[in-house]
Design an enzyme around this catalytic site. Structure first.
Site, PDB file in Angstrom:
ATOM      1  N   SER A 119       0.815  -1.206   0.000  1.00 27.45           N
ATOM      2  CA  SER A 119       0.000   0.000   0.000  1.00 27.45           C
ATOM      3  C   SER A 119       0.852   1.261   0.000  1.00 27.45           C
ATOM      4  O   SER A 119       0.381   2.320  -0.385  1.00 27.45           O
ATOM      5  CB  SER A 119      -0.921   0.007   1.217  1.00 27.45           C
ATOM      6  OG  SER A 119      -0.164  -0.230   2.373  1.00 27.45           O
ATOM      7  N   GLU A 152      -4.841  -0.593  -8.589  1.00 27.68           N
ATOM      8  CA  GLU A 152      -3.779   0.279  -9.098  1.00 27.68           C
ATOM      9  C   GLU A 152      -2.663  -0.606  -9.656  1.00 27.68           C
ATOM     10  O   GLU A 152      -2.136  -1.456  -8.923  1.00 27.68           O
ATOM     11  CB  GLU A 152      -3.246   1.182  -7.984  1.00 27.68           C
ATOM     12  CG  GLU A 152      -4.280   2.206  -7.506  1.00 27.68           C
ATOM     13  CD  GLU A 152      -3.802   3.030  -6.323  1.00 27.68           C
ATOM     14  OE1 GLU A 152      -3.993   4.250  -6.340  1.00 27.68           O
ATOM     15  OE2 GLU A 152      -3.221   2.456  -5.373  1.00 27.68           O
TER      16      GLU A 152
HETATM   17  N1  3HC Z   1     -16.600  -9.612   0.968  1.00 28.78           N
HETATM   18  C1  3HC Z   1     -17.462  -9.728  -0.064  1.00 28.78           C
HETATM   19  N2  3HC Z   1     -18.526  -8.940  -0.219  1.00 28.78           N
HETATM   20  C2  3HC Z   1     -18.742  -8.013   0.724  1.00 28.78           C
HETATM   21  C3  3HC Z   1     -17.889  -7.832   1.834  1.00 28.78           C
HETATM   22  C4  3HC Z   1     -16.769  -8.692   1.926  1.00 28.78           C
HETATM   23  N3  3HC Z   1     -15.876  -8.600   2.927  1.00 28.78           N
HETATM   24  N4  3HC Z   1     -18.360  -6.817   2.587  1.00 28.78           N
HETATM   25  C5  3HC Z   1     -19.468  -6.364   1.968  1.00 28.78           C
HETATM   26  N5  3HC Z   1     -19.694  -7.078   0.848  1.00 28.78           N
HETATM   27  C6  3HC Z   1     -20.755  -6.866  -0.155  1.00 28.78           C
HETATM   28  C7  3HC Z   1     -22.089  -7.293   0.370  1.00 28.78           C
HETATM   29  O1  3HC Z   1     -22.314  -8.662   0.072  1.00 28.78           O
HETATM   30  C8  3HC Z   1     -23.044  -6.385  -0.397  1.00 28.78           C
HETATM   31  O2  3HC Z   1     -23.260  -6.877  -1.711  1.00 28.78           O
HETATM   32  P1  3HC Z   1     -24.738  -6.788  -2.395  1.00 28.78           P
HETATM   33  O3  3HC Z   1     -25.203  -5.373  -2.189  1.00 28.78           O
HETATM   34  O4  3HC Z   1     -24.490  -7.139  -3.824  1.00 28.78           O
HETATM   35  O5  3HC Z   1     -25.567  -7.793  -1.681  1.00 28.78           O
HETATM   36  C9  3HC Z   1     -22.255  -5.096  -0.575  1.00 28.78           C
HETATM   37  O6  3HC Z   1     -20.868  -5.454  -0.390  1.00 28.78           O
HETATM   38  C10 3HC Z   1     -22.643  -4.068   0.446  1.00 28.78           C
HETATM   39  O7  3HC Z   1     -22.443  -4.658   1.727  1.00 28.78           O
HETATM   40  P2  3HC Z   1     -23.356  -4.366   2.993  1.00 28.78           P
HETATM   41  O8  3HC Z   1     -24.763  -4.053   2.549  1.00 28.78           O
HETATM   42  O9  3HC Z   1     -23.171  -5.474   3.996  1.00 28.78           O
HETATM   43  O10 3HC Z   1     -22.696  -3.114   3.712  1.00 28.78           O
HETATM   44  P3  3HC Z   1     -22.397  -1.691   3.162  1.00 28.78           P
HETATM   45  O11 3HC Z   1     -23.422  -1.202   2.207  1.00 28.78           O
HETATM   46  O12 3HC Z   1     -22.086  -0.902   4.383  1.00 28.78           O
HETATM   47  O13 3HC Z   1     -21.037  -1.880   2.324  1.00 28.78           O
HETATM   48  C11 3HC Z   1     -18.687  -1.774   2.185  1.00 28.78           C
HETATM   49  C12 3HC Z   1     -19.884  -2.361   2.922  1.00 28.78           C
HETATM   50  C13 3HC Z   1     -18.642  -2.335   0.749  1.00 28.78           C
HETATM   51  C14 3HC Z   1     -17.445  -2.205   2.928  1.00 28.78           C
HETATM   52  C15 3HC Z   1     -18.865  -0.202   2.112  1.00 28.78           C
HETATM   53  O14 3HC Z   1     -19.104   0.288   3.404  1.00 28.78           O
HETATM   54  C16 3HC Z   1     -17.672   0.504   1.540  1.00 28.78           C
HETATM   55  O15 3HC Z   1     -17.501   0.578   0.321  1.00 28.78           O
HETATM   56  N6  3HC Z   1     -16.812   1.064   2.434  1.00 28.78           N
HETATM   57  C17 3HC Z   1     -15.593   1.753   2.019  1.00 28.78           C
HETATM   58  C18 3HC Z   1     -14.520   0.744   1.787  1.00 28.78           C
HETATM   59  C19 3HC Z   1     -13.246   1.392   1.361  1.00 28.78           C
HETATM   60  O16 3HC Z   1     -13.096   2.593   1.278  1.00 28.78           O
HETATM   61  N7  3HC Z   1     -12.252   0.531   1.067  1.00 28.78           N
HETATM   62  C20 3HC Z   1     -10.943   0.979   0.700  1.00 28.78           C
HETATM   63  C21 3HC Z   1     -10.088   1.036   1.919  1.00 28.78           C
HETATM   64  S1  3HC Z   1      -8.475   1.631   1.563  1.00 28.78           S
HETATM   65  C22 3HC Z   1      -7.638   0.265   1.086  1.00 28.78           C
HETATM   66  O17 3HC Z   1      -8.098  -0.852   1.101  1.00 28.78           O
HETATM   67  C23 3HC Z   1      -6.237   0.486   0.619  1.00 28.78           C
HETATM   68  C24 3HC Z   1      -5.222   0.069   1.623  1.00 28.78           C
HETATM   69  O18 3HC Z   1      -3.955   0.196   1.061  1.00 28.78           O
HETATM   70  C25 3HC Z   1      -5.295   0.879   2.903  1.00 28.78           C
END
Ligand code: 3HC
Length: 292
Positions: A119, A152
């Site tokens: 990262s 990326e």
């Molecule tokens: N695995 C697979 N699918 C998942 C999951 C997981 N761990 N978590 C959530 N999902 C899916 C659910 O199945 C659902 O799919 P559907 O709508 O098709 O049924 C969808 O994602 C939405 O999930 P939920 O309804 O349970 O919950 P939310 O609407 O709150 O979504 C989230 C959860 C997708 C995590 C959303 O909150 C989100 O996008 N958060 C931001 C995440 C983010 O910014 N990530 C980047 C972090 S930075 C990074 O990773 C880089 C590193 O270098 C630091």
């Protein structure tokens, strides 16, 4: 070069997600971890995620079973010797990554491309230590890997067009939407995300508003799926701290400097969702902010 066989080193949160999306996309995947216990943890995580996809109607049982059959797990690094692409998703320590790539260089054929899911470390450092500078690429996924569309794809000044194009095509074959980034610490997303998360912590330290209200403000005011504190807990407080240390070391700019509160939380083992407590307590039905 066309990539058909993949190795994933490290089966934590990111490694298991990468292995899962690769197997679902039809690639033959070998996952390597250092102990049977860690393999069990990674295998469970992937199985649960595949089962949940079936329950939610996103995957048929037949496709789940096919993906599962394309995954193999091993503690032996030499099981990656025949892979076209090996992706590392191990601890964010340059010495560990360099050691890994150097060992893989001795095992794998000259065609094998190495990719890092780092990262914030630079791909150039790993490429220099790998023994195959032209075949090392950055491949940075986002958590949760099965959900987030971005990858990326990062090239150094020494990366060959052949290796870069093959890895870019691989990211597309996973169903992801890749972007190309130069090899600078933080690439594109973390370069902008990390100062934002650290600034939110600094504003909390200043008493601007509560954890809940800052999160609510950024979600409702900007349409973000999570506010900065929920996102810190989701990514891991220890991970945010580690990334900010690496980026501060690289740029020596105060906006990457870890705020004292972040350091205190790491010392207390408050790593966020994975330990049950960070800015929020995650043990109940819904997260509740904790006194800091
Ligand atoms: N695995 C697979 N699918 C998942 C999951 C997981 N761990 N978590 C959530 N999902 C899916 C659910 O199945 C659902 O799919 P559907 O709508 O098709 O049924 C969808 O994602 C939405 O999930 P939920 O309804 O349970 O919950 P939310 O609407 O709150 O979504 C989230 C959860 C997708 C995590 C959303 O909150 C989100 O996008 N958060 C931001 C995440 C983010 O910014 N990530 C980047 C972090 S930075 C990074 O990773 C880089 C590193 O270098 C630091």
């Amino acid at each position: 070069m066309v990539i058909e066989t993949v190795g994933v080193v490290g089966c934590g949160l990111m490694g298991s997600g990468i292995a899962e999306v690769a197997a679902k996309a039809g690639f033959d995947v070998v996952v390597r971890e250092v102990s049977d216990e860690l393999i069990e943890g990674g295998r469970d995580r992937i199985r649960k995620s595949l089962d949940r996809a079936v329950e939610r109607g996103k995957l048929t049982e037949a496709d789940r079973d096919a993906a599962w059959s394309r995954l193999r797990f091993s503690t032996d690094l030499s099981d990656l010797a025949d892979r076209h692409l090996v992706i590392e998703a191990i601890i964010e320590e340059i010495a560990a990554k360099n050691e890994l790539f150097s060992a893989l260089n001795d095992l794998c054929g000259p065609e094998t491309i190495f990719a890092s899911n780092t990262s914030s470390l630079t791909i150039t450092d790993m490429a220099a230590a790998s023994g195959r500078v032209d075949r090392v690429v950055g491949l940075h996924f986002f958590n949760p890997v099965p959900v987030m569309q971005l990858v990326e794809v990062v090239r150094t000044i020494a990366t060959s067009d052949e290796a870069f194009d093959a890895v870019y095509a691989f990211a597309e074959a996973l169903g992801k939407k890749p972007i190309t980034a130069k090899d600078n610490s933080g690439f594109v997303v973390n370069l902008l995300l990390v100062p934002y998360l650290l600034d939110a912590i600094r504003q909390l330290e200043r008493g601007v508003a509560s954890v809940e209200d800052i999160d609510r403000a950024m979600m409702l005011g900007l349409g973000y799926p999570m506010g900065p504190f929920a996102l810190c807990d989701f990514v891991g407080i220890d991970t945010v701290y580690r990334i900010s240390e690496i980026m501060f070391d690289e740029y020596r700019e105060s906006r990457y400097a870890p705020p004292p509160l972040l350091k205190r939380m790491v010392s207390m083992g408050r790593f966020g969702r994975k330990t049950g407590k960070g800015f929020y307590d995650w043990s109940g039905d819904r997260p509740v902010s904790v006194p800091l």
